[in-house]
Design a protein around this motif. Sequence first.
Motif, PDB file in Angstrom:
ATOM      1  N   UNK A 125       0.818  -1.219   0.000  1.00  0.00           N
ATOM      2  CA  UNK A 125       0.000   0.000   0.000  1.00  0.00           C
ATOM      3  C   UNK A 125       0.845   1.259   0.000  1.00  0.00           C
ATOM      4  N   UNK A 126       1.865   1.287   0.842  1.00  0.00           N
ATOM      5  CA  UNK A 126       2.764   2.442   0.890  1.00  0.00           C
ATOM      6  C   UNK A 126       3.483   2.609  -0.439  1.00  0.00           C
ATOM      7  N   UNK A 127       3.989   1.525  -0.972  1.00  0.00           N
ATOM      8  CA  UNK A 127       4.723   1.582  -2.237  1.00  0.00           C
ATOM      9  C   UNK A 127       3.840   2.104  -3.370  1.00  0.00           C
ATOM     10  N   UNK A 128       2.616   1.654  -3.431  1.00  0.00           N
ATOM     11  CA  UNK A 128       1.696   2.125  -4.478  1.00  0.00           C
ATOM     12  C   UNK A 128       1.430   3.621  -4.342  1.00  0.00           C
ATOM     13  N   UNK A 129       1.242   4.094  -3.111  1.00  0.00           N
ATOM     14  CA  UNK A 129       1.023   5.523  -2.890  1.00  0.00           C
ATOM     15  C   UNK A 129       2.241   6.344  -3.313  1.00  0.00           C
ATOM     16  N   UNK A 130       3.425   5.880  -2.952  1.00  0.00           N
ATOM     17  CA  UNK A 130       4.656   6.599  -3.294  1.00  0.00           C
ATOM     18  C   UNK A 130       4.872   6.654  -4.800  1.00  0.00           C
ATOM     19  N   UNK A 131       4.568   5.575  -5.494  1.00  0.00           N
ATOM     20  CA  UNK A 131       4.769   5.514  -6.942  1.00  0.00           C
ATOM     21  C   UNK A 131       3.831   6.447  -7.692  1.00  0.00           C
ATOM     22  N   UNK A 132       2.710   6.800  -7.096  1.00  0.00           N
ATOM     23  CA  UNK A 132       1.738   7.677  -7.756  1.00  0.00           C
ATOM     24  C   UNK A 132       2.050   9.158  -7.579  1.00  0.00           C
ATOM     25  N   UNK A 133       2.986   9.486  -6.713  1.00  0.00           N
ATOM     26  CA  UNK A 133       3.284  10.889  -6.444  1.00  0.00           C
ATOM     27  C   UNK A 133       3.988  11.554  -7.625  1.00  0.00           C
ATOM     28  N   UNK A 134       3.583  12.771  -7.882  1.00  0.00           N
ATOM     29  CA  UNK A 134       4.222  13.609  -8.903  1.00  0.00           C
ATOM     30  C   UNK A 134       5.304  14.446  -8.223  1.00  0.00           C
ATOM     31  N   UNK A 135       6.220  15.056  -9.000  1.00  0.00           N
ATOM     32  CA  UNK A 135       7.322  15.815  -8.387  1.00  0.00           C
ATOM     33  C   UNK A 135       6.890  16.901  -7.397  1.00  0.00           C
ATOM     34  N   UNK A 136       5.763  17.532  -7.598  1.00  0.00           N
ATOM     35  CA  UNK A 136       5.335  18.606  -6.690  1.00  0.00           C
ATOM     36  C   UNK A 136       4.226  18.163  -5.735  1.00  0.00           C
ATOM     37  N   UNK A 137       3.982  16.865  -5.650  1.00  0.00           N
ATOM     38  CA  UNK A 137       2.922  16.334  -4.786  1.00  0.00           C
ATOM     39  C   UNK A 137       3.251  16.495  -3.314  1.00  0.00           C
ATOM     40  N   UNK A 138       2.172  16.492  -2.528  1.00  0.00           N
ATOM     41  CA  UNK A 138       2.294  16.448  -1.079  1.00  0.00           C
ATOM     42  C   UNK A 138       1.601  15.188  -0.596  1.00  0.00           C
ATOM     43  N   UNK A 139       2.184  14.557   0.422  1.00  0.00           N
ATOM     44  CA  UNK A 139       1.639  13.309   0.939  1.00  0.00           C
ATOM     45  C   UNK A 139       2.017  13.194   2.402  1.00  0.00           C
ATOM     46  N   UNK A 140       1.108  12.637   3.192  1.00  0.00           N
ATOM     47  CA  UNK A 140       1.400  12.400   4.603  1.00  0.00           C
ATOM     48  C   UNK A 140       0.824  11.053   5.000  1.00  0.00           C
ATOM     49  N   UNK A 141       1.617  10.279   5.724  1.00  0.00           N
ATOM     50  CA  UNK A 141       1.188   8.984   6.238  1.00  0.00           C
ATOM     51  C   UNK A 141       1.536   8.932   7.711  1.00  0.00           C
ATOM     52  N   UNK A 142       0.503   8.743   8.539  1.00  0.00           N
ATOM     53  CA  UNK A 142       0.701   8.651   9.980  1.00  0.00           C
ATOM     54  C   UNK A 142       0.673   7.193  10.399  1.00  0.00           C
ATOM     55  N   UNK A 143       1.773   6.746  10.970  1.00  0.00           N
ATOM     56  CA  UNK A 143       1.850   5.391  11.487  1.00  0.00           C
ATOM     57  C   UNK A 143       1.583   5.379  12.975  1.00  0.00           C
ATOM     58  N   UNK A 144       2.010   4.304  13.632  1.00  0.00           N
ATOM     59  CA  UNK A 144       1.827   4.173  15.076  1.00  0.00           C
ATOM     60  C   UNK A 144       2.769   5.090  15.846  1.00  0.00           C
ATOM     61  N   UNK A 145       3.994   5.238  15.324  1.00  0.00           N
ATOM     62  CA  UNK A 145       5.003   6.034  16.025  1.00  0.00           C
ATOM     63  C   UNK A 145       5.636   7.123  15.170  1.00  0.00           C
ATOM     64  N   UNK A 146       5.511   7.009  13.852  1.00  0.00           N
ATOM     65  CA  UNK A 146       6.192   7.925  12.943  1.00  0.00           C
ATOM     66  C   UNK A 146       5.231   8.548  11.951  1.00  0.00           C
ATOM     67  N   UNK A 147       5.572   9.757  11.525  1.00  0.00           N
ATOM     68  CA  UNK A 147       4.866  10.428  10.439  1.00  0.00           C
ATOM     69  C   UNK A 147       5.819  10.533   9.258  1.00  0.00           C
TER      70      UNK A 147
END
Length: 124
Positions: free
Chosen positions: A42-64
């Motif tokens: 899931x993470x890999x698919x999200x990262x692969x879809x990002x464009x050069x100027x994209x913004x993305x945030x993923x909140x895990x259990x301990x890390x953002x």
Amino acid sequence: MEFDFIYNTDTKRYSLKLSSEQLALQCFLLDEFEHRASAYQGLLEQLQQLKPQSQYQWDGKEYRLTIEASEVVICHFSLLQGQGSGMMLDPELDLALDQSQLYAECGLEDLLHVVQQWQQFLPT
């Protein structure tokens, strides 16, 4: 970015070793996901879809994980102030904590490469 993948035959555990500047990324990849290739899909698919100027945030259990304009920041929640979506480091905590396992930066291409290689190393 340099990395090593290790499989300990005695304990049957998979491990990832990154440079000291990337310990937070190492902890993020090891602590936030199960050690199976499918856990990272899931993470890999999200990262692969990002464009050069994209913004993305993923909140895990301990890390953002925050990505802005292909720049990646991994930050432990203990360094973040408040619950807002913006990332603001608490200056008092900043001085008191060893940040090596709490904060790391890298490029999106480097992160993609590490995650893809790590996923290939792990069992399905």
